[in-house]
Design an enzyme around this catalytic site. Structure first.
Site, PDB file in Angstrom:
ATOM      1  N   ARG A 223      -0.172   9.961   5.173  1.00 44.15           N
ATOM      2  CA  ARG A 223      -0.489   8.614   5.649  1.00 44.15           C
ATOM      3  C   ARG A 223      -0.829   8.583   7.136  1.00 44.15           C
ATOM      4  O   ARG A 223      -1.630   7.759   7.590  1.00 44.15           O
ATOM      5  CB  ARG A 223       0.700   7.692   5.342  1.00 44.15           C
ATOM      6  CG  ARG A 223       0.468   6.207   5.630  1.00 44.15           C
ATOM      7  CD  ARG A 223       1.645   5.410   5.098  1.00 44.15           C
ATOM      8  NE  ARG A 223       1.736   4.066   5.662  1.00 44.15           N
ATOM      9  CZ  ARG A 223       1.187   2.977   5.112  1.00 44.15           C
ATOM     10  NH1 ARG A 223       0.496   3.076   4.006  1.00 44.15           N
ATOM     11  NH2 ARG A 223       1.356   1.790   5.671  1.00 44.15           N
TER      12      ARG A 223
ATOM     13  N   ILE B  51      -3.587  -1.624   7.170  1.00 43.90           N
ATOM     14  CA  ILE B  51      -3.225  -0.722   6.083  1.00 43.90           C
ATOM     15  C   ILE B  51      -1.928  -1.270   5.501  1.00 43.90           C
ATOM     16  O   ILE B  51      -0.967  -1.537   6.234  1.00 43.90           O
ATOM     17  CB  ILE B  51      -3.076   0.733   6.586  1.00 43.90           C
ATOM     18  CG1 ILE B  51      -2.642   1.661   5.437  1.00 43.90           C
ATOM     19  CG2 ILE B  51      -2.119   0.852   7.746  1.00 43.90           C
ATOM     20  CD1 ILE B  51      -2.634   3.143   5.843  1.00 43.90           C
ATOM     21  N   SER B  52      -1.907  -1.516   4.205  1.00 47.33           N
ATOM     22  CA  SER B  52      -0.753  -2.143   3.566  1.00 47.33           C
ATOM     23  C   SER B  52       0.489  -1.270   3.685  1.00 47.33           C
ATOM     24  O   SER B  52       0.408  -0.038   3.787  1.00 47.33           O
ATOM     25  CB  SER B  52      -1.042  -2.401   2.079  1.00 47.33           C
ATOM     26  OG  SER B  52      -2.109  -3.300   1.922  1.00 47.33           O
ATOM     27  N   GLN B  53       1.657  -1.914   3.655  1.00 49.00           N
ATOM     28  CA  GLN B  53       2.899  -1.147   3.674  1.00 49.00           C
ATOM     29  C   GLN B  53       2.948  -0.259   2.440  1.00 49.00           C
ATOM     30  O   GLN B  53       2.388  -0.594   1.389  1.00 49.00           O
ATOM     31  CB  GLN B  53       4.106  -2.073   3.738  1.00 49.00           C
ATOM     32  CG  GLN B  53       4.407  -2.817   2.455  1.00 49.00           C
ATOM     33  CD  GLN B  53       5.547  -3.804   2.606  1.00 49.00           C
ATOM     34  OE1 GLN B  53       5.327  -4.993   2.761  1.00 49.00           O
ATOM     35  NE2 GLN B  53       6.778  -3.305   2.561  1.00 49.00           N
TER      36      GLN B  53
END
Length: 217
Positions: A34, A60-62
């Site tokens: 990530r 960017i999503s969790q």
């Protein structure tokens, strides 16, 4: 920072302990770096339990939300997947571990190019990034077994529903009028019949496009 350890802790504490148990998905989340998909200035927070800002005013999503959407879509190894709102390319990379083919659409040229370069560098040969209006999908490769939308829509775009295969699943955040959205899953059960299931409240950046929100000046 030990990113390998941080990744393992993310999978255990943020995803598995919240009830996501698909071993293929957990393995994929544990393999995708990530930190490569966030700006260098926030790389140390790449595995935090929160969304992070990226270029072009996007996020960017969790990690949990990425896993939750993929789990809700029940992505299988033979599935063809369309992702709308590729952003940095992180979710497309996770999907690349799980599906046979991934088409990801992004409307920002800089994000699309950066995502393409990252995925090529990581040798994801089954993931393609296209620059386009994601609310219209990518009809040239339709139908899709799964469509994931990583931005909040005013309603479910008809173009995306039409590009679902029979039995296909569309997971999308839909506006509920209080500056948040509900995550919903649409399953195509007939030529013009769809089953809708509301999953949980979420908050995403707006889905901009011909069948989404209008871009503000």
């Amino acid at each position: 920072m030990d990113f390998t350890l941080a990744r393992a802790l993310m999978v255990d504490q943020q995803i598995a302990r919240r009830g996501i148990g698909d071993p293929r998905l957990l393995r994929a989340m544990g393999e995708v770096p990530r930190e490569v998909f966030v700006p260098p200035a926030v790389a140390a927070r790449a595995y935090a339990d929160e969304p992070l800002s990226i270029e072009e005013g996007q996020t960017i999503s969790q990690p949990y939300i990425v896993a939750r959407m993929i789990e809700a879509a029940a992505v299988g190894p033979m599935d063809r997947v369309l992702e709308v709102g590729a952003g940095s390319g992180y979710a497309a990379a996770v999907l690349g571990h799980l599906a046979s083919r991934v088409i990801a659409v992004e409307r920002h040229p800089a994000l699309a190019e950066a995502a393409r370069e990252r995925l090529e560098r990581l040798a994801f040969g089954n993931v393609d990034i296209h620059l386009a209006d994601g609310t219209l999908g990518w009809p040239g490769d339709a139908p899709y077994d799964v469509i994931l939308v990583s931005a909040g829509a005013p309603d479910v775009p008809e173009a995306l529903k039409a590009q679902l295969a029979m039995g296909g699943r569309l997971v999308i955040p839909v506006d509920r009028g209080d500056r948040t959205q509900d995550l919903v899953r649409i399953t195509r059960v007939g030529p013009s019949d769809y089953h809708r299931l509301t999953l949980e409240p979420v908050r995403f950046v707006p889905l901009i496009g011909a069948q989404g929100w209008k871009e503000t000046p």
